[in-house]
Design a protein around this motif. Structure first.
Motif, PDB file in Angstrom:
ATOM      1  N   GLY C  27      60.638  46.376  79.184  1.00 28.66           N
ATOM      2  CA  GLY C  27      61.495  45.267  79.585  1.00 28.66           C
ATOM      3  C   GLY C  27      61.869  45.324  81.061  1.00 28.66           C
ATOM      4  N   ALA C  28      61.656  46.491  81.697  1.00 23.77           N
ATOM      5  CA  ALA C  28      62.193  46.693  83.044  1.00 23.77           C
ATOM      6  C   ALA C  28      61.187  47.375  83.957  1.00 23.77           C
ATOM      7  CB  ALA C  28      63.454  47.554  82.967  1.00 23.77           C
ATOM      8  N   ARG C  98      61.673  50.793  78.901  1.00 30.60           N
ATOM      9  CA  ARG C  98      62.159  49.804  77.940  1.00 30.60           C
ATOM     10  C   ARG C  98      63.394  49.089  78.509  1.00 30.60           C
ATOM     11  NH1 ARG C  98      61.717  48.138  72.958  1.00 30.60           N
ATOM     12  NH2 ARG C  98      63.668  47.680  71.877  1.00 30.60           N
ATOM     13  N   HIS C  99      64.343  49.867  79.022  1.00 27.41           N
ATOM     14  CA  HIS C  99      65.570  49.268  79.577  1.00 27.41           C
ATOM     15  C   HIS C  99      65.717  49.605  81.057  1.00 27.41           C
ATOM     16  CE1 HIS C  99      66.915  47.738  75.777  1.00 27.41           C
ATOM     17  NE2 HIS C  99      66.769  48.922  75.214  1.00 27.41           N
ATOM     18  N   ARG C 100      66.587  48.854  81.730  1.00 21.68           N
ATOM     19  CA  ARG C 100      66.609  48.939  83.186  1.00 21.68           C
ATOM     20  C   ARG C 100      67.178  50.226  83.760  1.00 21.68           C
ATOM     21  NH1 ARG C 100      70.884  46.092  81.750  1.00 21.68           N
ATOM     22  NH2 ARG C 100      72.825  46.065  82.937  1.00 21.68           N
TER      23      ARG C 100
END
Lengths: 151, 81, 151, 81
Positions: C27-28, C98-100
């Motif tokens: 995602g990031a 996956r995440h920032r």
């Protein structure tokens, strides 16, 4: 400083290339690209809604705050709305500064703001139906970091 | 006739996105009462603590006077990026 | 995970575009681009030297460490050597997660490492002569942040 | 014949980048002594606390044995990015 909210897809590489071109006094450019995740098939599409005029103005306000707070040379924020497919970019933020710490912190700060305070509403469509997404607890915690540590 | 905009889950709940409310409410609290009378579920939803209100694209708190040309937006918890 | 040390100039946008393409579960993506500064005429060129073989191996070691430490999906490091003109890119780092938070921290961590511990030697050429650049005090402080805060 | 590589400011100081040292020193300390004899200023510079040493592209500390094919690199403070 440029803020853009758009329905059309964008290519993050093209945005970064344009943002870096011709800079000879900024030593550091940090970019963040947010991509829509497929969640291994659980998400077929995202649907993003903004409040035209208001959304841009709110982002511009926080972007100007970031520019001053971190002493940035320049800033670019592009955010999509409408239907977004897995793998497509949802948001792009780039910050240019003389040194890297300011550029990292500004991009980080802007993303924390965009995730939980910018006027967007996000719906996830999947094989099991649709649901509105609210910021995760981590997103609120992330934003609080900046309120606790005055720079 | 105040123009009301609903965003995100509020729009799904009410079944509309934009609506003109007549007769013209004199204040935001008057408008909220009118919306509650129209749709009690919506009235409850816009009173929730996470819902912000913008009048003519400026966030407001508490009660404010409304003009006939006012645009009032109800903004549930936001999430971009 | 790709590590490249090269004499040829590169375009940061092209690298970011390639790095983001085809990702549907990350995602990031955070990127850092280091540009050579003109210092308003005080720097005519940078000259970067590496120890071929050793430099790549040392970066790969720290990149693998970052991949595990931050749970990254992927990582790209491109670093130029030779003569570099103002406005040209010196280094590009991209991290996908996956995440920032993980992506931001990994890019930040890698840059702190590259600035003060990676086997490069940097000389600045200007109208008043040439000088070798050593890491600034801030660069050492930046790297120490990671040693103090075990994740 | 150990092969010695100098980087960054060490190269400027010594006036060379790569050199074979004969006769073959048995150890790193022996090589350092040979370099000092050859060029006292270089000998002092490679003894500075910020200078690291790699033998066959692996960082070493203290003294180590050298082979005839060893490549010894003296690495002054590094700075990339």
């Amino acid at each position: 400083m440029t803020i853009r909210v758009q329905i059309d897809p964008f290519e993050p590489g093209a945005l970064l290339g344009g943002f870096c071109a011709g800079r000879s006094e900024s030593g550091a450019v940090v970019s963040f690209t947010g991509l829509a995740r497929a969640e291994h098939g659980a998400t077929a599409a995202l649907e993003l809604e903004s409040y035209p005029g208001f959304t841009e103005a709110q982002i511009a306000r926080i972007a100007e705050d970031a520019r001053r707070r971190f002493g940035l040379d320049d800033l670019l924020v592009v955010h999509r709305t409408g239907e977004i497919l897995p793998g497509e970019a949802v948001v792009f933020v780039a910050a240019a500064a003389r040194h890297r710490r300011a550029a990292f912190e500004a991009a980080d700060y802007l993303m924390d703001y965009l995730k939980s305070r910018a006027p967007f509403w996000k719906k996830e469509h999947g094989p099991e139906g649709s649901r509105w997404i609210e910021p995760r607890a981590e997103d609120h915690d992330d934003l609080e970091r900046w309120e606790k540590t005055p720079l | 006739m105040a123009r009301v905009l609903l965003f995100g889950p509020l729009r799904d709940l009410a079944g509309w996105r934009e609506r003109e409310i007549a007769p013209q409410p004199a204040s935001l609290f008057g408008l909220k009462a009118a919306l509650s009378a129209l749709d009690p579920e919506l009235g409850e939803a816009i009173a929730a603590p996470g819902v912000q209100v913008a009048v003519d694209k400026a966030l407001v708190r508490g009660d404010v006077a409304l003009a006939a040309t006012s645009e009032i937006a109800f903004l549930p918890p936001m999430s971009g990026g």
